[in-house]
Design a protein around this motif. Structure first.
Motif, short mmCIF file in Angstrom:
data_model
loop_
_atom_site.label_atom_id
_atom_site.label_comp_id
_atom_site.label_asym_id
_atom_site.label_seq_id
_atom_site.Cartn_x
_atom_site.Cartn_y
_atom_site.Cartn_z
N HIS A 9 0.83 -1.20 0.08
CA HIS A 9 0.07 -0.11 0.09
C HIS A 9 1.02 1.19 0.10
O HIS A 9 0.33 2.26 -0.55
N THR A 12 1.34 2.96 -3.11
CA THR A 12 0.28 3.10 -4.09
C THR A 12 -0.42 4.49 -3.44
O THR A 12 -1.42 4.66 -3.99
N ASP A 13 -0.07 4.80 -2.39
CA ASP A 13 -0.69 5.80 -1.72
C ASP A 13 -0.79 7.12 -2.66
O ASP A 13 0.16 7.51 -3.12
N PRO A 14 -2.11 7.47 -2.90
CA PRO A 14 -2.39 8.48 -3.98
C PRO A 14 -1.60 9.89 -3.47
O PRO A 14 -0.99 10.63 -4.46
N THR A 15 -1.27 10.43 -2.21
CA THR A 15 -0.76 11.54 -1.90
C THR A 15 0.87 11.33 -2.12
O THR A 15 1.32 12.27 -2.40
N ARG A 16 1.58 10.09 -1.96
CA ARG A 16 2.75 10.15 -2.25
C ARG A 16 2.98 9.91 -3.66
O ARG A 16 3.94 10.48 -4.18
N ILE A 17 1.97 9.52 -4.46
CA ILE A 17 2.27 9.58 -5.85
C ILE A 17 2.07 10.82 -6.49
O ILE A 17 2.88 11.19 -7.51
N ARG A 18 1.24 11.72 -5.98
CA ARG A 18 1.22 13.18 -6.28
C ARG A 18 2.43 13.78 -6.06
O ARG A 18 2.93 14.73 -6.67
N ASP A 57 4.82 3.13 -8.08
CA ASP A 57 4.07 1.97 -7.77
C ASP A 57 4.48 0.75 -8.36
O ASP A 57 4.15 -0.58 -8.02
N HIS A 130 6.51 12.39 2.62
CA HIS A 130 6.34 11.09 2.12
C HIS A 130 7.74 10.64 1.76
O HIS A 130 8.70 11.29 1.31
N THR A 171 1.95 21.07 -5.03
CA THR A 171 0.56 20.61 -5.13
C THR A 171 -0.14 20.55 -3.73
O THR A 171 0.44 20.98 -2.75
#
Length: 174
Positions: A9, A12-18, A57, A130, A171
């Motif tokens: 997980h 794939t955390d969206p805030t980490r990807i951002r 990811d 992150h 961001t």
């Protein structure tokens, strides 16, 4: 039917990807600065390979390096995340040290079996709270890592985090 590999997980955390997406990692000035840090780390630790990676990811991007020369990793710009030692640093949030990769949980990785990476030490790189990647060194022989070598990695990782902030667009996650 083949099994689907699902990354932990943390990858794939969206805030980490951002946070990762905010980095201008193709900027030549950033790449040159990261290569210089990797060169310095290799020299100070006495290891032949040093990398700065961003762990997505599904892939590990090599955004700075020393000692890879004309390797397939340089040509590809990274590795699949499943082969990445640095992904363990990202998912645990702690330094990841393998004094002997052949006798580790990653012994079957092509980085060991094909490329001959026999030892690894990596520390987290952070951006916007992150863990986005790792700064690592690798050896072609099994060897223990000293506290001084890990301190060199940590100091350089802090410098890398500062550089990534300078080369990132704000961001909502930053």
């Amino acid at each position: 039917m083949s099994a689907v590999i699902r990354p932990p997980h943390a990858l794939t955390d969206p805030t980490r990807i951002r946070a990762l997406a905010s980095i201008d990692f193709d900027n030549p000035a950033l790449r040159a600065a990261l290569d210089k840090i990797a060169q310095r780390t290799a020299a100070l630790t006495g290891l032949p390979v040093s990398m700065v990676t961003l762990v997505l990811d599904t892939a590990q991007l090599i955004v700075g390096s020393c000692g890879l020369d004309d390797s397939w990793m340089t040509a590809a710009g990274g590795t699949p995340v499943e082969w990445s030692f640095c992904a363990n640093t990202v998912t645990t949030g702690r330094p990841y040290v393998l004094p002997d990769t052949a006798h580790s949980e990653q012994a079957a990785s092509p980085l060991v079996t094909v490329d001959g990476m026999a030892s690894y030490a990596g520390v987290p790189i952070t951006l916007a709270g992150h863990i986005v990647g790792a700064h690592c060194v690798m050896g072609l022989t099994a060897q223990p890592f000293t506290p001084e070598q890990l301190d060199q990695l940590r100091g350089a990782a802090a410098e890398i985090s500062d550089l990534l902030r300078q080369f990132s667009q704000p961001t909502s996650a930053n």
